[in-house]
Scaffold this active site. Structure first.
Site, PDB file in Angstrom:
ATOM      1  CB  THR A  99       3.853  -2.906  -0.505  1.00  0.00           C
ATOM      2  OG1 THR A  99       4.964  -3.334  -1.359  1.00  0.00           O
ATOM      3  CG2 THR A  99       3.250  -1.376  -0.755  1.00  0.00           C
ATOM      4  CG  ASP A 100       3.101  -9.051   1.250  1.00  0.00           C
ATOM      5  OD1 ASP A 100       4.751  -9.183   0.690  1.00  0.00           O
ATOM      6  OD2 ASP A 100       2.450 -10.528   1.315  1.00  0.00           O
ATOM      7  CB  ALA A 101       6.164  -9.300  -2.778  1.00  0.00           C
ATOM      8  CG  MET A 102       4.878  -3.600  -4.513  1.00  0.00           C
ATOM      9  SD  MET A 102       3.283  -3.772  -3.784  1.00  0.00           S
ATOM     10  CE  MET A 102       2.350  -2.789  -5.502  1.00  0.00           C
TER      11      MET A 102
END
Length: 334
Positions: A164-167
Site C-alpha cells: 500500500t501507499d502510506a496509510m
C-alpha cells in the site's frame, strides 16, 4: 520527467541500475519506484516530475526499462501508484481523489504502463488511494478488493507483492486507523505501509494474527530473492555513475520553441535577471525545501552581470517585475 524527455529506454534502464546499485551499497534492497502514472492532467498536484510523462506508450517503455535496470542490479522495484494517479486534481495526502473514466479508457491509458511493468517482471506494485468508480464507487483502490484482487491479481495476472501507499494519507486514514489497515489486508494487500501512523507497535500487535498464508509466502519468497550481496560503498557517486547522470541531464534538455532568442549572444555589459521560486515542500512526501537552486550561479559563471531574484509567493510578482525592468534578458525558473 528528465528520463521521459530523453525518450531513451537505454538511459532509463541505466538510471534504474545506478540507483539500485547505490541503494544496495547503502543496505537498501527495495525501491518504491518507478512512478508509472500517466501524468495527463496539468492540474495534478501530486505526481509532478516523478512521472515519465503524459504518453502511455512512453511511460510504459521507460517504466519497464527502469524496472529491468533496478532488478537486474539486485533491488526490488515497486511500480506505482496502481491503478494510475495521473489524471486527478487533488493530492491524496489531503483529500479524496476520484477517477471517473470507464474501463475502456483505463485500458488504453492508465493501465498500459502497469501491464508493461508486470511483463518486465516487477516484483511489487504500490497501490494508490484513489477511488476508481468504474470498479468501486465507495472505497479507494488501496481498500478495494475489486481493484487489488479483481483487477491487479485477476485481469492483469500480477502475482508479486502488493504494497500500500502510506496509510497516514487522508484518503486512506479517513476510514479509521484500524478499519483502513483491515480493509487493505482484506482487499489483497500483502504489506501495509504505515508511514507516520501513530502507535504503530500497538497496530502491529492488533493485527498480528491477521496473516494470510499466501501473503506470508510471497514475502518469504521476496526476502530470499532479494537477499543480495552488498556492493562496495565507494560506488555511491562514483565517476561512472556521475558520467551517466550527466548524459541523462544533457539528453533531457528540450527546446520547445525558439523565436530566435537562443542561444543567448550578449555583449559583456548586458544584464541578466534570473528569477527562481523559493523551494517549499508541496506535500508531506516532498523534500524540495532542502534543495538549493543554483541556476543563477551557473549562469553567472558564463556572464558575470547576472542578478538573482527569488519568488516567495505570487504576491511578489509585481515587485519582481519592477525590479527586473532594466534587465536585457529575464530567465524564469519553475
Amino acid at each position: 520527467m528528465a528520463l521521459g524527455a530523453t525518450r531513451s529506454p537505454e538511459l532509463a534502464e541505466q538510471a534504474g541500475r545506478i540507483i539500485a546499485r547505490e541503494l544496495l551499497a547503502m543496505g537498501v534492497n527495495v525501491n518504491f519506484a518507478p512512478s508509472v502514472d500517466v501524468n495527463s492532467n496539468p492540474q495534478n498536484p501530486a505526481i509532478g516530475i516523478r512521472s515519465f510523462g503524459d504518453d502511455p506508450a512512453v511511460v510504459a517503455e521507460l517504466g519497464a526499462a527502469f524496472v529491468r535496470g533496478t532488478q537486474d542490479a539486485g533491488v526490488m522495484a515497486s511500480v506505482k501508484h496502481f491503478p494510475g494517479h495521473g489524471d486527478v486534481m487533488v493530492d491524496t495526502h489531503h483529500d479524496e481523489a476520484i477517477v471517473t473514466h470507464d474501463m475502456t479508457r483505463l485500458d488504453a491509458v492508465e493501465l498500459v504502463p502497469f501491464r508493461a511493468a508486470i511483463e518486465a517482471g516487477t516484483d511489487s506494485v504500490m497501490t494508490a488511494h484513489i477511488r476508481l468508480d468504474a470498479l468501486d464507487d465507495v472505497y479507494p483502490a488501496t481498500l478495494s478488493p475489486a481493484v487489488l484482487t479483481g483487477l491487479l491479481r485477476g485481469r492483469l495476472g500480477f502475482d508479486g507483492l502488493i504494497i500500500t501507499d502510506a496509510m497516514d494519507m487522508y484518503a486512506a486514514s479517513r476510514w479509521g486507523r484500524y478499519e483502513s489497515v483491515q480493509a487493505a489486508l482484506n482487499a489483497g494487500a500483502d504489506l501495509v505501509l504505515l508511514a507516520h501512523v501513530e502507535n504503530q507497535l500497538e497496530l502491529v500487535s492488533h493485527f498480528s494474527r491477521h496473516v494470510r498464508a499466501e501473503s506470508a509466502a510471497r514475502i518469504a519468497a521476496a526476502r530470499r530473492r532479494w537477499d543480495t550481496p552488498l556492493p562496495d560503498l565507494d560506488m555511491v557517486g562514483c565517476a561512472e555513475h556521475q558520467s551517466i547522470a550527466r548524459q541523462i541531464a544533457e539528453r533531457s534538455i528540450t527546446l520547445v520553441r525558439n523565436a530566435g532568442q537562443l542561444p543567448l549572444n550578449l555583449v559583456p555589459d548586458a544584464r541578466i535577471a534570473v528569477i527562481t521560486p523559493k523551494p517549499v515542500n508541496l506535500t508531506p512526501a516532498d523534500n524540495s525545501a532542502d534543495v538549493e537552486i543554483a541556476l543563477a550561479d551557473a549562469i553567472r559563471q558564463r556572464h558575470t552581470r547576472t542578478d538573482a531574484y527569488q519568488l516567495d509567493s505570487l504576491g511578489d510578482v509585481s515587485e519582481l517585475v519592477s525590479a527586473v525592468q532594466s534587465a536585457d534578458v529575464v530567465v524564469v525558473g519553475t
